[in-house]
Design an enzyme around this catalytic site. Structure first.
Site, PDB file in Angstrom:
ATOM      1  N   CYS A  51     -17.359  27.364  15.305  1.00 38.53           N
ATOM      2  CA  CYS A  51     -17.410  25.972  14.837  1.00 38.53           C
ATOM      3  C   CYS A  51     -16.911  24.935  15.851  1.00 38.53           C
ATOM      4  O   CYS A  51     -17.360  23.797  15.826  1.00 38.53           O
ATOM      5  CB  CYS A  51     -16.681  25.814  13.507  1.00 38.53           C
ATOM      6  SG  CYS A  51     -14.977  26.374  13.524  1.00 38.53           S
TER       7      CYS A  51
ATOM      8  N   CYS B 243     -19.607  27.574  11.371  1.00 41.23           N
ATOM      9  CA  CYS B 243     -18.994  28.752  11.991  1.00 41.23           C
ATOM     10  C   CYS B 243     -20.019  29.815  12.371  1.00 41.23           C
ATOM     11  O   CYS B 243     -19.677  30.819  12.986  1.00 41.23           O
ATOM     12  CB  CYS B 243     -17.943  29.340  11.047  1.00 41.23           C
ATOM     13  SG  CYS B 243     -16.682  28.131  10.585  1.00 41.23           S
TER      14      CYS B 243
ATOM     15  N   LYS C 206      -9.912  33.855   3.673  1.00 39.70           N
ATOM     16  CA  LYS C 206      -9.848  32.475   4.140  1.00 39.70           C
ATOM     17  C   LYS C 206     -10.581  31.611   3.128  1.00 39.70           C
ATOM     18  O   LYS C 206     -11.778  31.793   2.891  1.00 39.70           O
ATOM     19  CB  LYS C 206     -10.502  32.362   5.518  1.00 39.70           C
ATOM     20  CG  LYS C 206     -10.472  30.954   6.070  1.00 39.70           C
ATOM     21  CD  LYS C 206     -11.033  30.876   7.470  1.00 39.70           C
ATOM     22  CE  LYS C 206     -10.980  29.460   7.993  1.00 39.70           C
ATOM     23  NZ  LYS C 206     -11.567  29.359   9.337  1.00 39.70           N
TER      24      LYS C 206
ATOM     25  N   ARG D  57      -9.412  19.925  11.688  1.00 42.90           N
ATOM     26  CA  ARG D  57     -10.769  19.569  12.118  1.00 42.90           C
ATOM     27  C   ARG D  57     -10.745  18.321  13.006  1.00 42.90           C
ATOM     28  O   ARG D  57     -11.584  18.199  13.891  1.00 42.90           O
ATOM     29  CB  ARG D  57     -11.694  19.426  10.914  1.00 42.90           C
ATOM     30  CG  ARG D  57     -11.892  20.785  10.232  1.00 42.90           C
ATOM     31  CD  ARG D  57     -12.783  20.747   9.018  1.00 42.90           C
ATOM     32  NE  ARG D  57     -12.736  22.048   8.336  1.00 42.90           N
ATOM     33  CZ  ARG D  57     -13.278  22.303   7.159  1.00 42.90           C
ATOM     34  NH1 ARG D  57     -13.937  21.347   6.530  1.00 42.90           N
ATOM     35  NH2 ARG D  57     -13.180  23.496   6.617  1.00 42.90           N
TER      36      ARG D  57
ATOM     37  N   ARG E 297     -18.185  24.424   3.985  1.00 42.17           N
ATOM     38  CA  ARG E 297     -18.110  25.836   4.373  1.00 42.17           C
ATOM     39  C   ARG E 297     -18.080  26.777   3.161  1.00 42.17           C
ATOM     40  O   ARG E 297     -17.709  27.922   3.261  1.00 42.17           O
ATOM     41  CB  ARG E 297     -16.855  26.070   5.221  1.00 42.17           C
ATOM     42  CG  ARG E 297     -16.766  25.229   6.482  1.00 42.17           C
ATOM     43  CD  ARG E 297     -15.892  25.938   7.518  1.00 42.17           C
ATOM     44  NE  ARG E 297     -15.353  25.082   8.564  1.00 42.17           N
ATOM     45  CZ  ARG E 297     -16.040  24.497   9.531  1.00 42.17           C
ATOM     46  NH1 ARG E 297     -17.361  24.629   9.583  1.00 42.17           N
ATOM     47  NH2 ARG E 297     -15.434  23.767  10.449  1.00 42.17           N
TER      48      ARG E 297
ATOM     49  N   LYS F  55      -5.135  32.738   4.164  1.00 43.19           N
ATOM     50  CA  LYS F  55      -5.111  31.387   4.686  1.00 43.19           C
ATOM     51  C   LYS F  55      -5.766  30.432   3.719  1.00 43.19           C
ATOM     52  O   LYS F  55      -6.882  30.739   3.282  1.00 43.19           O
ATOM     53  CB  LYS F  55      -5.849  31.386   6.038  1.00 43.19           C
ATOM     54  CG  LYS F  55      -6.027  30.031   6.661  1.00 43.19           C
ATOM     55  CD  LYS F  55      -6.896  30.144   7.876  1.00 43.19           C
ATOM     56  CE  LYS F  55      -7.144  28.735   8.398  1.00 43.19           C
ATOM     57  NZ  LYS F  55      -8.060  28.727   9.505  1.00 43.19           N
TER      58      LYS F  55
ATOM     59  N   TYR G  86       2.521  25.622  12.788  1.00 45.89           N
ATOM     60  CA  TYR G  86       2.733  24.530  13.748  1.00 45.89           C
ATOM     61  C   TYR G  86       4.206  24.148  13.814  1.00 45.89           C
ATOM     62  O   TYR G  86       4.614  23.413  14.706  1.00 45.89           O
ATOM     63  CB  TYR G  86       1.882  23.312  13.349  1.00 45.89           C
ATOM     64  CG  TYR G  86       0.406  23.649  13.262  1.00 45.89           C
ATOM     65  CD1 TYR G  86      -0.393  23.668  14.405  1.00 45.89           C
ATOM     66  CD2 TYR G  86      -0.188  23.999  12.047  1.00 45.89           C
ATOM     67  CE1 TYR G  86      -1.732  24.017  14.336  1.00 45.89           C
ATOM     68  CE2 TYR G  86      -1.528  24.350  11.962  1.00 45.89           C
ATOM     69  CZ  TYR G  86      -2.299  24.353  13.119  1.00 45.89           C
ATOM     70  OH  TYR G  86      -3.618  24.711  13.058  1.00 45.89           O
TER      71      TYR G  86
HETATM   72  C1  PBG Z   1     -12.196  27.546  12.242  1.00 40.79           C
HETATM   73  C2  PBG Z   1     -10.779  27.435  11.838  1.00 40.79           C
HETATM   74  C3  PBG Z   1     -10.212  26.536  10.931  1.00 40.79           C
HETATM   75  C4  PBG Z   1      -8.852  26.738  10.948  1.00 40.79           C
HETATM   76  C5  PBG Z   1      -8.608  27.781  11.834  1.00 40.79           C
HETATM   77  N1  PBG Z   1      -9.827  28.207  12.352  1.00 40.79           N
HETATM   78  C6  PBG Z   1     -10.778  25.429  10.145  1.00 40.79           C
HETATM   79  C7  PBG Z   1     -11.950  25.576   9.323  1.00 40.79           C
HETATM   80  O1  PBG Z   1     -12.308  26.662   8.859  1.00 40.79           O
HETATM   81  O2  PBG Z   1     -12.553  24.518   9.133  1.00 40.79           O
HETATM   82  C8  PBG Z   1      -7.845  25.960  10.154  1.00 40.79           C
HETATM   83  C9  PBG Z   1      -6.503  25.897  10.693  1.00 40.79           C
HETATM   84  C10 PBG Z   1      -5.645  24.812  10.168  1.00 40.79           C
HETATM   85  O3  PBG Z   1      -6.014  24.015   9.284  1.00 40.79           O
HETATM   86  O4  PBG Z   1      -4.513  24.740  10.660  1.00 40.79           O
HETATM   87  N2  PBG Z   1     -12.894  28.616  11.744  1.00 40.79           N
HETATM   88 ZN    ZN Z   2     -15.108  28.277  12.280  1.00 35.99          ZN
END
Ligand code: PBG
Ligand code: ZN
Length: 323
Positions: A119, A127, A192, A202, A214, A245, A310
């Site tokens: 992505c 993705c 996820k 993003r 997504r 996640k 973070y």
């Molecule tokens: C991309 C990805 C995302 C995150 C990690 N890898 C965002 C998404 O799926 O849009 C999110 C991480 C975060 O919000 O800290 N595949």
């Molecule tokens: Zn992605």
């Protein structure tokens, strides 16, 4: 006889002795955004304290992490070139491949986890490959595997696929093995969820989808049983770690995964969770340090072995300054 649970809370020393969970810096992973270009240290507006760095500017943050006993980073790339098939994602000299080798050459005992997903590299921001507005599954797998192998060639210690295509763990495992990387573990973003908590990320990674959402590949936040199925499937396909996640709104899934499966469970304390704490702390509504430690402890208590956050550098500074 009266039950007196307060006996074990009488003072700080005994509380420390009976404390069930602790935050250990060796279990925290710090995400780093690497932008293609030079002389970049660009603050991310929606994530106070977090920056994009170009490779020539990584030394500052890497030294700081290293000196504070953070020994693991998760890398995301921001390429200059995006196209329909995400070709910069599997360019052997792409921004993220170069960042991996820079870090491994200069910080050999830092664990470099490389995120694998298209992505950040596709012009449509999805993705996987897109055809007629649909996100293709099986056609995406070879590209993810190419990206994974190129990152292993660059020296990545752990490969972390975050795309949520079906079958990608098995496919990537096979390709890593065939290319001689039998010893490189896979940290699967197994459960996820299609979450509103990703929106600051993003902005940070310039990876918002240009159309749609997504929801055809990431999970419905309503589904806990399905999350267990996703995790089971990834374990069968060869995952070495499984991830849930986001973290805070999904601690039930973390708990169940940690009780059912005998491998390290990882949780990702995502961008929106971080930004909410930072925003409220910035306004003086909450005590940042206490809130962050309480949040992270709740993830440990639910059974997370490893936490991607973070907050890791702030936490390390707090813990180190107490010593
Ligand atoms: C991309 C990805 C995302 C995150 C990690 N890898 C965002 C998404 O799926 O849009 C999110 C991480 C975060 O919000 O800290 N595949
Ligand atoms: Zn992605």
């Amino acid at each position: 006889m009266k039950v007196r649970l307060r006996r074990l809370r009488a003072n700080g020393t005994i509380r420390a002795m009976v404390q069930e969970n602790r935050i250990d810096l060796s279990e925290l992973v710090y995400p780093v955004f690497v932008a293609e270009g030079e002389n970049i240290k660009q603050p991310i507006e929606t994530m106070p304290g977090i920056y994009q760095y170009s490779i020539d500017m990584l030394k500052e943050i890497m030294d700081e992490l290293y000196n504070n006993q953070i020994r693991s980073v998760l890398l995301f790339g921001i390429p200059k070139h995006k196209d329909e098939v995400g070709s910069s994602a599997y360019d052997q000299h792409g921004v993220i491949q170069n960042a991996v080798s820079y870090i491994k050459n200069n910080y050999p005992d830092m664990i470099v986890i490389a995120d694998v997903c298209l992505c950040e590299y596709t012009d449509h921001g999805h993705c996987g490959l897109v055809k007629n507005g649909k996100i293709l599954n099986d056609q995406t797998l070879p590209l993810l595997a190419r990206m994974a192998v190129s990152l292993a060639v660059a020296g990545a210690d752990i490969i972390a696929p975050s795309d949520m295509m079906d079958g990608r763990i098995g496919y990537i495992r096979e390709q890593l093995d065939q290319n001689g990387f039998t010893d490189v573990p896979i940290m699967a973003y197994s459960a996820k969820f299609a979450s509103a908590y990703y929106s600051p990320f993003r902005d940070a990674a310039h990876s918002a989808p240009a159309f749609g959402d997504r929801k055809t590949y990431q999970m419905d936040p309503a589904n806990g049983r399905e999350a267990i199925r996703e995790i089971e499937e990834d374990i069968l396909e060869g995952a070495d770690f499984v991830m849930v996640k986001p973290a805070l709104a999904y601690l039930d899934v973390v708990k169940e995964a940690s009780m059912r499966f005998n491998l390290p469970v990882v949780t990702y304390n995502v961008s929106g969770e971080y930004s909410m704490v930072k925003a409220a702390a910035g306004l003086g509504y909450i005590d940042e340090k206490r809130i962050v430690m309480e949040n992270l402890l709740s993830m440990k208590r639910a059974g997370a072995k490893i936490i991607i956050t973070y907050h890791a550098l702030d936490v390390a500074r707090w813990i180190n300054s107490e010593k």
